[in-house]
Design a protein around this motif. Structure first.
Motif, PDB file in Angstrom:
ATOM      1  N   VAL A 130      11.366  14.400  -7.791  1.00 57.10           N
ATOM      2  CA  VAL A 130      12.496  15.331  -7.795  1.00 57.10           C
ATOM      3  C   VAL A 130      13.013  15.543  -9.217  1.00 57.10           C
ATOM      4  CG1 VAL A 130      14.895  15.645  -7.048  1.00 57.10           C
ATOM      5  CG2 VAL A 130      13.174  14.856  -5.402  1.00 57.10           C
ATOM      6  N   LEU A 131      13.043  14.489 -10.023  1.00 60.03           N
ATOM      7  CA  LEU A 131      13.505  14.629 -11.404  1.00 60.03           C
ATOM      8  C   LEU A 131      12.556  15.528 -12.198  1.00 60.03           C
ATOM      9  CD1 LEU A 131      15.576  13.922 -13.551  1.00 60.03           C
ATOM     10  CD2 LEU A 131      14.247  11.858 -14.076  1.00 60.03           C
ATOM     11  N   CYS A 132      11.256  15.383 -11.960  1.00 60.16           N
ATOM     12  CA  CYS A 132      10.285  16.272 -12.623  1.00 60.16           C
ATOM     13  C   CYS A 132      10.567  17.725 -12.242  1.00 60.16           C
ATOM     14  CB  CYS A 132       8.860  15.899 -12.234  1.00 60.16           C
ATOM     15  SG  CYS A 132       8.249  14.368 -12.974  1.00 60.16           S
ATOM     16  N   ASP A 133      10.839  17.969 -10.968  1.00 64.47           N
ATOM     17  CA  ASP A 133      11.144  19.330 -10.503  1.00 64.47           C
ATOM     18  C   ASP A 133      12.394  19.872 -11.188  1.00 64.47           C
ATOM     19  OD1 ASP A 133       8.982  19.072  -8.823  1.00 64.47           O
ATOM     20  OD2 ASP A 133      10.172  18.639  -7.036  1.00 64.47           O
ATOM     21  N   LYS A 134      13.427  19.049 -11.263  1.00 63.39           N
ATOM     22  CA  LYS A 134      14.689  19.501 -11.858  1.00 63.39           C
ATOM     23  C   LYS A 134      14.540  19.814 -13.341  1.00 63.39           C
ATOM     24  CE  LYS A 134      17.352  16.062 -10.670  1.00 63.39           C
ATOM     25  NZ  LYS A 134      18.576  15.223 -10.476  1.00 63.39           N
ATOM     26  N   ARG A 135      13.716  19.069 -14.021  1.00 58.69           N
ATOM     27  CA  ARG A 135      13.546  19.264 -15.464  1.00 58.69           C
ATOM     28  C   ARG A 135      12.445  20.263 -15.790  1.00 58.69           C
ATOM     29  NH1 ARG A 135      16.238  15.146 -18.262  1.00 58.69           N
ATOM     30  NH2 ARG A 135      18.070  14.651 -16.992  1.00 58.69           N
ATOM     31  N   GLY A 136      11.797  20.826 -14.767  1.00 60.36           N
ATOM     32  CA  GLY A 136      10.779  21.843 -14.992  1.00 60.36           C
ATOM     33  C   GLY A 136       9.429  21.312 -15.403  1.00 60.36           C
ATOM     34  N   PHE A 137       9.151  20.035 -15.083  1.00 63.27           N
ATOM     35  CA  PHE A 137       7.859  19.440 -15.406  1.00 63.27           C
ATOM     36  C   PHE A 137       6.963  19.411 -14.172  1.00 63.27           C
ATOM     37  CE2 PHE A 137      10.527  17.371 -18.713  1.00 63.27           C
ATOM     38  CZ  PHE A 137       9.816  17.775 -19.835  1.00 63.27           C
ATOM     39  N   GLU A 138       5.665  19.486 -14.406  1.00 67.09           N
ATOM     40  CA  GLU A 138       4.715  19.392 -13.308  1.00 67.09           C
ATOM     41  C   GLU A 138       4.703  17.966 -12.764  1.00 67.09           C
ATOM     42  OE1 GLU A 138      -0.096  20.104 -12.533  1.00 67.09           O
ATOM     43  OE2 GLU A 138       0.779  20.339 -14.540  1.00 67.09           O
ATOM     44  N   ARG A 139       4.650  17.848 -11.446  1.00 70.26           N
ATOM     45  CA  ARG A 139       4.553  16.525 -10.838  1.00 70.26           C
ATOM     46  C   ARG A 139       3.244  15.864 -11.256  1.00 70.26           C
ATOM     47  NH1 ARG A 139       6.980  16.460  -4.652  1.00 70.26           N
ATOM     48  NH2 ARG A 139       9.010  17.405  -5.150  1.00 70.26           N
ATOM     49  N   ILE A 140       3.309  14.575 -11.533  1.00 70.14           N
ATOM     50  CA  ILE A 140       2.136  13.854 -12.022  1.00 70.14           C
ATOM     51  C   ILE A 140       1.202  13.547 -10.856  1.00 70.14           C
ATOM     52  CG2 ILE A 140       1.347  11.764 -13.203  1.00 70.14           C
ATOM     53  CD1 ILE A 140       4.045  11.692 -14.632  1.00 70.14           C
ATOM     54  N   SER A 141      -0.081  13.860 -11.041  1.00 64.86           N
ATOM     55  CA  SER A 141      -1.055  13.628  -9.968  1.00 64.86           C
ATOM     56  C   SER A 141      -1.337  12.140  -9.809  1.00 64.86           C
ATOM     57  CB  SER A 141      -2.360  14.373 -10.269  1.00 64.86           C
ATOM     58  OG  SER A 141      -2.952  13.866 -11.447  1.00 64.86           O
ATOM     59  N   ARG A 142      -1.689  11.748  -8.603  1.00 66.32           N
ATOM     60  CA  ARG A 142      -2.008  10.359  -8.282  1.00 66.32           C
ATOM     61  C   ARG A 142      -3.108  10.333  -7.231  1.00 66.32           C
ATOM     62  NH1 ARG A 142       3.741  11.489  -5.973  1.00 66.32           N
ATOM     63  NH2 ARG A 142       3.441  12.769  -7.799  1.00 66.32           N
ATOM     64  N   THR A 143      -3.875   9.256  -7.177  1.00 70.93           N
ATOM     65  CA  THR A 143      -4.939   9.151  -6.172  1.00 70.93           C
ATOM     66  C   THR A 143      -4.418   8.615  -4.853  1.00 70.93           C
ATOM     67  OG1 THR A 143      -5.532   6.945  -6.968  1.00 70.93           O
ATOM     68  CG2 THR A 143      -6.705   8.822  -7.932  1.00 70.93           C
ATOM     69  N   GLY A 144      -3.264   8.006  -4.883  1.00 68.53           N
ATOM     70  CA  GLY A 144      -2.665   7.459  -3.671  1.00 68.53           C
ATOM     71  C   GLY A 144      -1.380   6.732  -4.007  1.00 68.53           C
ATOM     72  N   VAL A 145      -0.626   6.370  -2.978  1.00 64.85           N
ATOM     73  CA  VAL A 145       0.641   5.655  -3.160  1.00 64.85           C
ATOM     74  C   VAL A 145       0.715   4.534  -2.132  1.00 64.85           C
ATOM     75  CG1 VAL A 145       3.145   5.812  -3.116  1.00 64.85           C
ATOM     76  CG2 VAL A 145       1.813   7.724  -4.011  1.00 64.85           C
ATOM     77  N   SER A 146       1.134   3.351  -2.560  1.00 61.48           N
ATOM     78  CA  SER A 146       1.306   2.217  -1.658  1.00 61.48           C
ATOM     79  C   SER A 146       2.705   1.644  -1.794  1.00 61.48           C
ATOM     80  CB  SER A 146       0.287   1.111  -1.949  1.00 61.48           C
ATOM     81  OG  SER A 146      -1.025   1.542  -1.642  1.00 61.48           O
ATOM     82  N   CYS A 147       3.279   1.239  -0.656  1.00 62.25           N
ATOM     83  CA  CYS A 147       4.595   0.602  -0.648  1.00 62.25           C
ATOM     84  C   CYS A 147       4.397  -0.900  -0.473  1.00 62.25           C
ATOM     85  CB  CYS A 147       5.454   1.164   0.479  1.00 62.25           C
ATOM     86  SG  CYS A 147       7.124   0.460   0.502  1.00 62.25           S
ATOM     87  N   ALA A 148       4.656  -1.653  -1.530  1.00 55.26           N
ATOM     88  CA  ALA A 148       4.490  -3.103  -1.480  1.00 55.26           C
ATOM     89  C   ALA A 148       5.483  -3.744  -0.516  1.00 55.26           C
ATOM     90  CB  ALA A 148       4.641  -3.690  -2.879  1.00 55.26           C
ATOM     91  N   MET A 149       6.671  -3.151  -0.401  1.00 59.51           N
ATOM     92  CA  MET A 149       7.688  -3.704   0.510  1.00 59.51           C
ATOM     93  C   MET A 149       7.207  -3.665   1.956  1.00 59.51           C
ATOM     94  SD  MET A 149      11.616  -2.422   1.165  1.00 59.51           S
ATOM     95  CE  MET A 149      11.085  -0.837   1.844  1.00 59.51           C
ATOM     96  N   LYS A 150       6.667  -2.502   2.387  1.00 61.79           N
ATOM     97  CA  LYS A 150       6.215  -2.357   3.766  1.00 61.79           C
ATOM     98  C   LYS A 150       5.011  -3.247   4.054  1.00 61.79           C
ATOM     99  CE  LYS A 150       7.951   2.362   4.299  1.00 61.79           C
ATOM    100  NZ  LYS A 150       7.586   3.791   4.530  1.00 61.79           N
ATOM    101  N   LEU A 151       4.146  -3.434   3.069  1.00 63.14           N
ATOM    102  CA  LEU A 151       2.957  -4.241   3.276  1.00 63.14           C
ATOM    103  C   LEU A 151       3.259  -5.740   3.278  1.00 63.14           C
ATOM    104  CD1 LEU A 151      -0.173  -4.245   3.553  1.00 63.14           C
ATOM    105  CD2 LEU A 151      -0.242  -4.487   1.056  1.00 63.14           C
ATOM    106  N   LEU A 152       4.142  -6.186   2.383  1.00 64.48           N
ATOM    107  CA  LEU A 152       4.301  -7.617   2.146  1.00 64.48           C
ATOM    108  C   LEU A 152       5.559  -8.240   2.746  1.00 64.48           C
ATOM    109  CD1 LEU A 152       3.050  -7.680  -1.550  1.00 64.48           C
ATOM    110  CD2 LEU A 152       1.754  -8.141   0.538  1.00 64.48           C
ATOM    111  N   SER A 153       6.438  -7.445   3.331  1.00 65.59           N
ATOM    112  CA  SER A 153       7.621  -8.017   3.987  1.00 65.59           C
ATOM    113  C   SER A 153       7.274  -9.011   5.095  1.00 65.59           C
ATOM    114  CB  SER A 153       8.515  -6.905   4.543  1.00 65.59           C
ATOM    115  OG  SER A 153       9.266  -6.290   3.514  1.00 65.59           O
ATOM    116  N   PRO A 154       6.136  -8.871   5.812  1.00 65.59           N
ATOM    117  CA  PRO A 154       5.792  -9.884   6.816  1.00 65.59           C
ATOM    118  C   PRO A 154       5.686 -11.295   6.256  1.00 65.59           C
ATOM    119  CG  PRO A 154       4.456  -7.928   7.157  1.00 65.59           C
ATOM    120  CD  PRO A 154       5.200  -7.717   5.866  1.00 65.59           C
ATOM    121  N   LEU A 155       5.504 -11.432   4.920  1.00 66.06           N
ATOM    122  CA  LEU A 155       5.394 -12.762   4.322  1.00 66.06           C
ATOM    123  C   LEU A 155       6.695 -13.552   4.427  1.00 66.06           C
ATOM    124  CD1 LEU A 155       3.343 -11.932   1.101  1.00 66.06           C
ATOM    125  CD2 LEU A 155       2.514 -12.862   3.259  1.00 66.06           C
TER     126      LEU A 155
END
Length: 286
Positions: A130-155
């Motif tokens: 959202v900050l990139c959008d507000k400042r007029g910058f192109e969103r940075i491309s990524r191959t994927g996104v992972s949430c460590a909290m959702k994966l590792l909270s069972p620990l």
């Protein structure tokens, strides 16, 4: 299943997800990043601190960022808390820091084309985009996104195990799949990881990487499924019904052959003939 002190239980399905997903999150293709902001609303607030690091090479980038409205750090919300109370960043600390426009090229070079990992992916990634959008910058491309909290909270373990130091993990077929999301510093502290600099972007990145490495060291393979099984009342009723049905043998071909109607025999016809023979002379000779 009994557990020793310091051992937490996680379900087989949660352990399987960790084993399958964690290698990518720790690979040379991954980048762990964290941000600190002037508030929680991505539409109005801004990033004041950014940190990212490769868990594979340990190379990284970190910087303070001068926002357009640094005074927002001191604005109290309805609960009487401001961003400064949480992340410890004061407007005075930002004097002389680069703007987002100035650090964007460096951040883009480090993040572009990587697999992004964040403790709370829904907040960090959305805020950054959202900050990139507000400042007029192109969103940075990524191959994927992972949430460590959702994966590792069972620990953190099952109910009743969510306090005290975590020494080891035990995979249980009876453990609940449901998870309560854990705060980064809370889980890290239970693993003996330094949390003194919590809510500092660089420190939070290091804590996230250390939790992932701890999980990788302690959950490597799945044990064989448990052979013991205690059916619930509902399951037991269903089993009894199935057994009752199974106890009735199926009909054979002989059992399904139509049964002929029972013959009445010749007695009624003999009786009729005798009566007719006795009555006929009377009818003739009167």
């Amino acid at each position: 299943m009994a557990t020793t002190k310091g051992t937490v239980e996680i379900s087989r399905s949660n352990a399987k997800r960790i084993i399958n997903l964690l290698p990518m999150m720790l690979s040379h293709q991954a980048v762990v990043f964290d941000i600190e902001t002037t508030g929680l609303n991505a539409r109005w607030h801004e990033i004041v601190s950014f940190a990212a690091k490769s868990p594979y090479t340990q190379q990284g980038v970190q910087t303070l960022i001068m926002p357009k409205r640094p005074q927002d750090l001191l604005k109290k919300d309805s609960s009487g808390t401001c961003a400064y109370d949480i992340n410890g960043i004061h407007p005075d600390d930002l004097v002389g820091s680069p703007t987002f426009e100035e650090v964007y090229p460096q951040i883009r070079e480090f993040l572009e084309g990587k697999h992004w990992v964040c403790w709370n992916e829904q907040f960090d990634v959305n805020f950054f985009d959202v900050l990139c959008d507000k400042r007029g910058f192109e969103r940075i491309s990524r191959t994927g996104v992972s949430c460590a909290m959702k994966l590792l909270s069972p620990l953190a373990g099952q109910r009743g195990q969510r306090r005290g130091k975590i020494v080891s993990v035990q995979v249980s077929d009876n453990a609940d799949d449901r998870v309560r999301w854990q705060k980064l510093s809370s889980l890290a502290k239970r693993m003996g990881i330094d949390t003194k600099q919590a809510h500092n972007a660089a420190a939070d990145v290091d804590m996230t990487i250390q939790i992932m490495q701890w999980a990788s060291d302690n959950i490597r393979t799945l044990p064989p499924p448990s052979t013991s099984f205690t059916p619930s009342r509902k399951t037991s009723t269903s089993v009894r019904r199935n057994v009752k049905r199974a106890s009735i043998p199926p009909l054979s071909e002989a059992d399904t052959t139509p049964v002929p109607r029972k013959s009445r025999g010749c007695f009624p016809w003999m009786l009729f003939a005798a009566i007719a023979t006795a009555v006929m002379p009377l009818a003739i000779f009167g």
